[in-house]
Motif scaffolding. Structure first.
Motif, PDB file in Angstrom:
ATOM      1  N   ALA A 265      63.819 103.571  12.671  1.00 20.64           N
ATOM      2  CA  ALA A 265      63.309 104.934  12.760  1.00 20.64           C
ATOM      3  C   ALA A 265      64.280 105.791  13.566  1.00 20.64           C
ATOM      4  O   ALA A 265      64.623 105.454  14.690  1.00 20.64           O
ATOM      5  N   LEU A 266      64.720 106.887  12.988  1.00 21.21           N
ATOM      6  CA  LEU A 266      65.764 107.696  13.608  1.00 21.21           C
ATOM      7  C   LEU A 266      65.365 109.155  13.822  1.00 21.21           C
ATOM      8  O   LEU A 266      66.140 109.925  14.377  1.00 21.21           O
ATOM      9  N   LEU A 267      64.181 109.557  13.386  1.00 20.32           N
ATOM     10  CA  LEU A 267      63.818 110.968  13.465  1.00 20.32           C
ATOM     11  C   LEU A 267      63.538 111.415  14.892  1.00 20.32           C
ATOM     12  O   LEU A 267      63.804 112.553  15.263  1.00 20.32           O
ATOM     13  N   GLY A 268      62.956 110.527  15.692  1.00 16.56           N
ATOM     14  CA  GLY A 268      62.613 110.875  17.068  1.00 16.56           C
ATOM     15  C   GLY A 268      63.323 109.994  18.068  1.00 16.56           C
ATOM     16  O   GLY A 268      64.000 109.029  17.701  1.00 16.56           O
ATOM     17  N   PRO A 269      63.175 110.283  19.348  1.00 13.19           N
ATOM     18  CA  PRO A 269      63.845 109.487  20.389  1.00 13.19           C
ATOM     19  C   PRO A 269      63.413 108.026  20.390  1.00 13.19           C
ATOM     20  O   PRO A 269      62.278 107.694  20.039  1.00 13.19           O
ATOM     21  N   ASP A 270      64.308 107.162  20.804  1.00 18.88           N
ATOM     22  CA  ASP A 270      64.006 105.749  20.990  1.00 18.88           C
ATOM     23  C   ASP A 270      63.062 105.617  22.181  1.00 18.88           C
ATOM     24  O   ASP A 270      63.307 106.155  23.255  1.00 18.88           O
ATOM     25  N   LEU A 271      61.960 104.880  21.991  1.00 20.04           N
ATOM     26  CA  LEU A 271      60.936 104.752  23.031  1.00 20.04           C
ATOM     27  C   LEU A 271      60.856 103.355  23.624  1.00 20.04           C
ATOM     28  O   LEU A 271      59.908 103.051  24.354  1.00 20.04           O
ATOM     29  N   THR A 272      61.842 102.515  23.350  1.00 20.28           N
ATOM     30  CA  THR A 272      61.767 101.123  23.804  1.00 20.28           C
ATOM     31  C   THR A 272      61.560 101.015  25.304  1.00 20.28           C
ATOM     32  O   THR A 272      60.824 100.154  25.792  1.00 20.28           O
ATOM     33  N   HIS A 273      62.199 101.888  26.077  1.00 25.83           N
ATOM     34  CA  HIS A 273      62.068 101.860  27.537  1.00 25.83           C
ATOM     35  C   HIS A 273      61.727 103.249  28.072  1.00 25.83           C
ATOM     36  O   HIS A 273      62.218 103.651  29.132  1.00 25.83           O
ATOM     37  N   ILE A 274      60.874 103.968  27.372  1.00 29.72           N
ATOM     38  CA  ILE A 274      60.556 105.336  27.773  1.00 29.72           C
ATOM     39  C   ILE A 274      59.917 105.401  29.159  1.00 29.72           C
ATOM     40  O   ILE A 274      60.088 106.375  29.901  1.00 29.72           O
ATOM     41  N   GLY A 275      59.189 104.369  29.551  1.00 30.20           N
ATOM     42  CA  GLY A 275      58.513 104.391  30.844  1.00 30.20           C
ATOM     43  C   GLY A 275      59.449 104.438  32.029  1.00 30.20           C
ATOM     44  O   GLY A 275      59.038 104.831  33.125  1.00 30.20           O
ATOM     45  N   SER A 276      60.719 104.057  31.835  1.00 25.94           N
ATOM     46  CA  SER A 276      61.680 104.052  32.940  1.00 25.94           C
ATOM     47  C   SER A 276      62.447 105.363  33.068  1.00 25.94           C
ATOM     48  O   SER A 276      63.244 105.523  33.989  1.00 25.94           O
ATOM     49  N   ARG A 277      62.226 106.313  32.160  1.00 29.56           N
ATOM     50  CA  ARG A 277      62.944 107.588  32.228  1.00 29.56           C
ATOM     51  C   ARG A 277      62.257 108.546  33.188  1.00 29.56           C
ATOM     52  O   ARG A 277      61.046 108.492  33.382  1.00 29.56           O
ATOM     53  N   LEU A 278      63.037 109.437  33.736  1.00 28.47           N
ATOM     54  CA  LEU A 278      62.517 110.369  34.722  1.00 28.47           C
ATOM     55  C   LEU A 278      61.730 111.503  34.079  1.00 28.47           C
ATOM     56  O   LEU A 278      60.817 112.053  34.697  1.00 28.47           O
ATOM     57  N   HIS A 279      62.099 111.896  32.851  1.00 29.51           N
ATOM     58  CA  HIS A 279      61.480 113.046  32.197  1.00 29.51           C
ATOM     59  C   HIS A 279      61.208 112.715  30.732  1.00 29.51           C
ATOM     60  O   HIS A 279      61.771 111.775  30.169  1.00 29.51           O
ATOM     61  N   ILE A 280      60.342 113.515  30.128  1.00 36.44           N
ATOM     62  CA  ILE A 280      60.124 113.451  28.690  1.00 36.44           C
ATOM     63  C   ILE A 280      60.329 114.848  28.110  1.00 36.44           C
ATOM     64  O   ILE A 280      60.463 115.835  28.846  1.00 36.44           O
ATOM     65  N   ALA A 281      60.372 114.915  26.775  1.00 31.53           N
ATOM     66  CA  ALA A 281      60.524 116.186  26.056  1.00 31.53           C
ATOM     67  C   ALA A 281      61.811 116.895  26.461  1.00 31.53           C
ATOM     68  O   ALA A 281      61.830 118.103  26.684  1.00 31.53           O
ATOM     69  N   ALA A 282      62.899 116.120  26.549  1.00 31.83           N
ATOM     70  CA  ALA A 282      64.222 116.663  26.876  1.00 31.83           C
ATOM     71  C   ALA A 282      64.205 117.445  28.183  1.00 31.83           C
ATOM     72  O   ALA A 282      64.632 118.590  28.258  1.00 31.83           O
ATOM     73  N   GLY A 283      63.710 116.799  29.238  1.00 30.75           N
ATOM     74  CA  GLY A 283      63.733 117.400  30.561  1.00 30.75           C
ATOM     75  C   GLY A 283      62.638 118.400  30.835  1.00 30.75           C
ATOM     76  O   GLY A 283      62.614 119.004  31.909  1.00 30.75           O
ATOM     77  N   THR A 284      61.692 118.565  29.927  1.00 34.12           N
ATOM     78  CA  THR A 284      60.653 119.577  30.093  1.00 34.12           C
ATOM     79  C   THR A 284      59.577 119.138  31.078  1.00 34.12           C
ATOM     80  O   THR A 284      59.073 119.940  31.872  1.00 34.12           O
ATOM     81  N   LEU A 285      59.190 117.845  31.063  1.00 32.90           N
ATOM     82  CA  LEU A 285      58.095 117.336  31.888  1.00 32.90           C
ATOM     83  C   LEU A 285      58.532 116.103  32.656  1.00 32.90           C
ATOM     84  O   LEU A 285      59.288 115.273  32.140  1.00 32.90           O
ATOM     85  N   ARG A 286      58.048 115.966  33.887  1.00 39.89           N
ATOM     86  CA  ARG A 286      58.234 114.714  34.608  1.00 39.89           C
ATOM     87  C   ARG A 286      57.452 113.621  33.891  1.00 39.89           C
ATOM     88  O   ARG A 286      56.385 113.856  33.323  1.00 39.89           O
ATOM     89  N   ASN A 287      57.972 112.416  33.918  1.00 37.34           N
ATOM     90  CA  ASN A 287      57.420 111.324  33.125  1.00 37.34           C
ATOM     91  C   ASN A 287      56.361 110.546  33.899  1.00 37.34           C
ATOM     92  O   ASN A 287      56.671 109.846  34.863  1.00 37.34           O
ATOM     93  N   HIS A 288      55.111 110.697  33.491  1.00 35.93           N
ATOM     94  CA  HIS A 288      54.027 109.856  33.996  1.00 35.93           C
ATOM     95  C   HIS A 288      52.909 109.854  32.957  1.00 35.93           C
ATOM     96  O   HIS A 288      53.000 110.527  31.925  1.00 35.93           O
TER      97      HIS A 288
END
Length: 330
Positions: A265-288
């Motif tokens: 799947a290539l349409l959206g971001p890879d989510l394999t380790h999304i929980g370890s990123r600081l932000h989501i939505a390309a820096g729009t929101l802090r990740n929790h």
């Protein structure tokens, strides 16, 4: 072994006046010289204006003023700036992948796909909207675009570089100290251009090596987790909602067909380790968990025009479980 760096607490402002690398320091020198020169010229012009207003009109030698102030002064000043800027520009790091760690970045509407090379397996490791680099080492960012022209700019580390569809451009980054440095798309690219950010996380070499080895692993299993039942419900919701049709999560499928679909799947971001990123939505929101739930429920309310549909049919408990599962993917 040192404790992991609390990167969230040392994020820096997105400003060319806060350099954290050698190239950014040179660019900051340019900024200060131009600010200082502009201020001196402004003060001089204002002083002449005050003198002209306060003094009585007297005959002046117009030719002298035109030749001196209109020609000689700018020629001298601009010549000095040309020589100085040429000398300082020669000290900028060459934009080459030779001898540097290489990271591939593809700009998309409106997020960044990031790919690393796994030294153990030789495979690529996909991430999104976050670039992690070791401190003190040059990192060559190979840039391209999948749709329109974008531009990557991380002021604390270097100048900006355009990303052009069908071409590969390059930008060399080097951080002198650990930290989190915000970057931004600097070329207007559509409705959500202003919310197309990313963060560069500079970390000590040993921490970077451990992070990269972990990033190469498949998604974290829910087996044995304290809230295993909640996470399993979230994992099931992820598959039932067909999120894997757009997002890659390595290792989530029970059957070859489902996992193969997730792997490609290539349409959206890879989510394999999304929980370890600081932000989501390309820096729009802090990740929790809360922001993950809000984003999944209605991304258009947060980032209008984003190419992700809302999950309006999810009940509150299922949405909470899905957000908990995504947060678990570290």
């Amino acid at each position: 072994m040192s404790a992991p760096m609390p990167v969230e607490s040392i994020a820096t402002a997105q400003s060319v006046l806060h350099p954290a690398g050698p190239d950014a320091s040179i660019i900051a020198d340019f900024a200060w010289v131009l600010f200082g020169g502009g201020a001196l010229i402004f003060i001089g012009v204002m002083a002449l204006l005050v003198l002209a207003v306060r003094r009585r009109p007297e005959p002046v030698n117009a030719r002298r003023w035109i030749v001196g102030a209109g020609f000689a002064f700018p020629v001298v000043v601009l010549s000095i700036l040309l020589v100085w800027s040429t000398w300082r520009s020669a000290e900028l790091t060459p934009q080459t992948s030779k001898g540097a760690i290489t990271v591939g970045v593809t700009a998309k509407m409106w997020w960044w796909e990031v790919r690393y090379h796994d030294p153990a397996s030789g495979r690529q490791i996909a991430s999104a909207n976050e670039i992690r680099i070791p401190v003190g080492r040059p990192v060559y960012i190979g840039l391209t675009s999948s749709d329109v022209i974008h531009s990557l700019w991380i002021p604390a580390l270097n100048g900006k570089m355009d990303t052009v569809p069908g071409r590969v451009t390059g930008l060399t980054l080097r951080a002198d100290k650990p930290g989190v440095y915000r970057g931004q798309c600097a070329e207007y690219c559509g409705e959500q251009h202003a919310r197309m950010a990313l963060h560069v996380v500079a970390m000590p070499q040993d921490e970077f090596d451990r992070w990269l080895a972990k990033e190469a692993q498949p998604a974290a299993s829910t087996a044995g987790a304290p809230n295993e039942q909640l996470l399993e419900r979230g994992r099931a919701a992820f598959l039932q909602q067909r999120c894997q049709a757009c997002h890659t999560v390595r290792g989530i499928g029970d059957t070859g067909g489902v996992e193969a679909l997730a792997e490609n799947a290539l349409l959206g971001p890879d989510l394999t380790h999304i929980g370890s990123r600081l932000h989501i939505a390309a820096g729009t929101l802090r990740n929790h968990r809360g922001t993950l739930a809000g984003w999944v429920a209605d991304p258009q309310a947060i980032k209008p025009g984003a190419r992700m549909p809302a999950a309006a049919d999810l009940d509150g408990e299922t949405l909470h479980a899905l957000a908990a599962y995504l947060e678990h993917l570290k």
